[in-house]
Every structure is written in C-alpha cells, then in structure tokens.
Design an enzyme around this catalytic site. Structure first.
Site: not given
Lengths: 203, 346
Positions: B37, B193, B223, B225, B265, B316-317
C-alpha cells in the site's frame, strides 16, 4: 454493573461512553434491558431537578420487572414501560418529532437500541453532541443481510441463518450508522454447502 | 482515436476480451517488481496520447457494452444508485464536468450545446439526444447523477466535505470490488475504509484524507488500485456475492490464463465547483492473464508481485486460494530478466 467491554474493533463501530446528567430544558432517556442500570447509576449524581424535565422510555426486552420499581422511584415527569423496541417505536418517533430545541438525549442498553435511536434522532435534527450513550447488557448484534437487505435482530452466533432469505451469513466487522447494523455476508458463497459450525461470539 | 465499440458480455457467457490496441493501453498498476500500500497520488494530467490517462474520462472499446451491463444491474437492483437529498447539486456539478469534458475530448461522439440554462446533449455511441434545463431535475429522465453515469464508464461516488472529513453521500456503483453503496452511504472516509487490513495502522488513510481535502478545482488527482477477479465480471458486488463467489472455484491450472483477470481501478478525484464536493470516479479495467503476458515486461513483473504478495493482502483481495495456480501460470512468462522502472509496456 460495569459498562460493557468490547474486543478491539473496527473504525466504523460506534464508541460508547458513560451517561452523565447535564442541565437541559428537556431530557429524553431511552434504555432497554440492562440499560436501566446506566440510568439508575447516573441518577445518583444527577441534580434533583433533572428528572422533573425527564421522559424515560424503557424497553424491558425480557427483563420482566427487574428494574421497574427503581425506575419509578426516580420521579421522572413521564415514564413509559414497553415490552419491545418495535412496540415502543411509535412513541419514540412521536417524541422525537415533537422534540423542542434544547433537548438532551440519553441512550443506554444494547447496540441495536442505541444505533436505531441515534439514526432516527439525527433524522429529526438532534445533534450528535446532544446525544450521550452507554452500552449495557448483551453485545448481540443487529445485522443487515447484504444480499436480501433484511434486518436480523439480536444475533449472538457466527455464522447464522438469515431469517429472511435463509442464506447462512458470517458477520463482517463493518457497521453502518444509517442502517444501525453490521453487515452479514454469505459464508459459503465460494464453497456452497460448506457452513462452519456456529460459534457464540456476541453474548 | 479510431475505435470500434465491441458487442460483448460481462456475465453469463462472458464474451469480453481486449483488442491488441486495448492491451497496450491497459493501466498496468505496478511500477516495480513488488507491491505494498501507498498513497500513490499524482496529478490527473494528460500523459501519453492514446493511454487511459490522456483524458479526464477515458472512453474505450468496451463503452457501449459496459453501459448495457450497468443498465441490467440497475434493473435488478435500483439501490446501486443512491443520492442523499443534499447531494443533488453535486450531481449537477458532475453532469456538467462529464458533459463538457467528453464533448471537448471526443467531439465526434459527444456534443453539448448550451444556451444559458437550456442544454442540448447528444451521445452518438448510445443514440441518446436530450434537451433539458440545467438545474431542473424534472427535465431529465433520471436525477443528474444517475442520468450522466448511465452514460459514463466507471463507478462514481460523490463525497461531501465537512468537519475536516469526506462523507460518502451519493453514488453509482455497479462495477465495484466487493463493497456496498447501500451499506456504506452516509459514512465518513475512515468508516467506509474500516474493513481494509493493514492500511489504517500504516497511516495510509490519514495521509490520503489530508491530500484529498486539499484538492482544488481544476487540478484533479489520480491513483491506481487493483485486485483479481475470476471471469470478466464487472458486478463483483457483495449484494450478488452469493451468486458469483463460487466462480472462483472454476479456476483450474488449464483455464487460469483465460479465466483469471487482473482488475485495475483508475481512481480519480475532482473538486466540484458549486457544491464543493469531491467526485471520486472509480474506473474498472479488466485484462486476462493471457492478454497481460503478451507484454513481456508485465508478465515478468506480475509474476514477481503475485508470488511475493503478503498473505494478508492476497486474502483481502480474494485470490489466496487461487494464488498457486496464478503463480504457476505466470512463472512460465518470467525468464528472470531485469524489468525497467515504471508502468509502461517498455
């Protein structure tokens, strides 16, 4: 008689404090089950005049008469005793609707009660700074099924079955103040039929 | 740019694919051979003609089919587009931003004619023509947010700014990476979040919020993601997770190159003029592993990123179970050579 302890939790979860009587022209106190204890404790340090302008809405939620005589002895201007939140709701909404400027709101008891009253009170224009909360009693959760959008009250185990659509859900640690609920997500979505044994997580 | 809009699906038979030209312009999100991150914000300024960063709102070969998919999602679940009552002005701001940008950047596809408050919008690819009064909701078939985002690729979230925080209070969300607008609407930046692991402890969100609060009109930011998705499914919503979750089980060593997609994204942030809200477009780009490895640098790098990703992030992904198959497939395209810094193909 101590305020509830929670395991470390997520940022979206509300933080609860301890009730402390403030001077205001109107005091609205809403509590369920063991939340009565928070009101009774607060009363020990409250000025005498506090309950002259107080309206107590107490929801027994299975506690029968355990707290009734103590609540009656506080001498509140209005005291309502109701069996469930659903039964008390018309009165809560009516009171909030007729709320005047200068009201202070005291909420005590389960997360479901506190969350729902905050949701409704802020809709009627009560500022968060005029609302105090204290968690007491069960840490059972109010949960929205993310799939069918039905609300399930007082969930104590994880995973659990949605009473609306029948899917087995796990409790995602994510809380919506607008819905006053945590999120339930299908537990066996990636492996249908593989449902872990339910564990009591919220007592 | 001379492109043909593809007729394809993002559900059922999944006929989606990228043309060779589209692969070359894919927003590959890794500028080095590892990932963690970071607040990787940069100005949303035009770079590389033909890239997805050239215009404010990228329109590509998937446009028409993506809009058809969005309409289907909304038919099934109208709660995917919501706006709290005070956000209507921000919706008009967004409609203006998109219409003026598209008409300027793609004049052969979009036309906007303005005479005071009387506006005339023409969207040639979708065969839409609309005369309306700017600011008057009764002159459009939907509210302004829904109207314009039914014609624009990517999810859109409108953020109200107050109390030194951002509040998610309107949105069009049909191509999301497993989050629910209906559940999150009304939350502030930290609340929505909340389920993200590690990043809170790293101070990521505190720094990101500080940056976003200071975005000025006319200087948008962006940005990238990423995550991964089995099948080119745009609507990976929690609402429908009970239906699509099991598709992850369909990934095998044989089909992984075709079935597994890198999902990127492109997140951008624009300050809106009347409402002072921020709009947060989240544009989803999908690419099959077998398409991605046609760019040798990306094949090498993606293998190293996925292989070395911390377990918590892979969980998480949502691809921890399929990671061994993905790594095995990608390893065939990693000859161990050095890769150049930066995201571009070469």
């Amino acid at each position: 008689m101590s305020t509830s302890k929670f395991e470390p939790s997520i940022i979206s979860r509300p933080v609860y404090g301890k009730l402390s009587a403030q001077t205001a022209s109107h005091n609205l106190l809403i509590a369920d089950a063991q939340g009565a204890e928070a009101i009774i404790e607060m009363a020990e340090h409250a000025p005498k005049s506090f309950f002259e302008q107080a309206h107590i809405i107490y929801i027994q939620k299975g506690t029968a008469d355990a707290y009734l005589s103590q609540l009656e002895s506080l001498g509140a201007n209005q005291l309502y005793i109701g069996p469930t939140y659903q039964a008390a709701l018309p009165r809560i909404l009516n009171t909030l609707e007729n709320t005047q400027v200068g009201i202070k709101l005291y909420l005590a008891g389960t997360e479901g009660l506190i969350g729902q009253v905050i949701r409704d009170a802020t809709r009627f224009g009560v500022a968060m700074s005029d609302i105090q909360t204290e968690h007491r009693g069960s840490t059972a959760r109010r949960i929205q099924c993310v799939h069918c959008k039905g609300i399930i009250e007082d969930v104590t185990v994880d995973p659990f079955q949605c009473s609306h659509c029948g899917l087995f859900l796990f409790v995602r640690d994510h809380y919506s103040r607008r819905i006053a609920a945590f999120q339930g997500v299908r537990v066996d979505a990636e492996d249908p039929g593989n449902i872990p044994e339910a564990v009591e997580r919220f007592k | 740019m001379n492109i043909t809009f593809k007729d394809e699906t993002f559900r059922d038979d999944y006929t989606f694919s990228n043309s060779e030209e589209q692969i070359k312009r894919f927003p590959f999100p890794f500028h080095e051979d590892s990932y963690m991150y970071s607040v990787n914000m940069e100005p949303h300024a035009a770079v590389r003609p033909g890239s997805v960063f050239e215009n404010d709102f990228d329109v590509d070969e998937h446009y028409v089919s993506e809009m058809r998919d969005r309409a289907k999602v909304l038919d099934e679940d109208p709660l995917r587009c919501q706006s709290l009552p005070h956000m209507t002005l921000a919706g008009w701001d967004l409609l203006e931003l998109i219409m003026t940008s598209k008409a300027k950047d793609y004049p052969h596809w979009f036309e906007l004619h303005r005479d005071g408050k009387n506006w005339h919008w023409i969207n040639h690819p979708l065969n839409i023509e609309q005369k309306f009064i700017f600011g008057d909701e009764t002159t459009l078939p939907y509210g302004p947010l829904e109207y314009i985002t039914r014609q624009t690729q990517g999810d859109f979230v409108l953020l109200d700014q107050r109390e030194e925080n951002l509040w998610l209070e309107a949105g069009m969300v049909t191509t999301q990476a497993d989050w629910s607008l209906d559940f999150d609407i009304g939350m502030n930046f930290f609340e929505w979040h909340a389920p993200v692991p590690l990043a809170h402890e790293m101070g990521i969100f505190q720094r990101a919020l500080k940056f976003l609060l200071n975005i000025q009109q006319g200087t948008p930011a962006r940005r990238l993601n990423w995550t991964m998705t089995a099948n080119p499914l745009l609507d990976t919503s929690p609402e429908n997770y009970h239906k699509w979750g099991k598709q992850k089980l369909e990934v095998t060593r044989e089909n992984v190159g075709n079935k597994m997609h890198l999902r990127v994204e492109l997140q951008t942030f624009f300050r809106l003029p009347r409402s002072n809200a921020l709009v947060f477009p989240i544009r989803c780009y999908l690419i099959k592993l077998e398409e991605l490895v046609t760019i040798p640098k990306w094949g090498r790098r993606f293998h190293r990123v996925i292989r070395d990703l911390p377990e918590e992030l892979a969980t998480y992904k949502g691809f921890i179970d399929n990671r061994p198959k993905i790594v095995e497939y990608l390893s065939k395209y990693d000859d161990g050579q050095d890769t150049s810094l930066g995201i571009w193909p070469e």
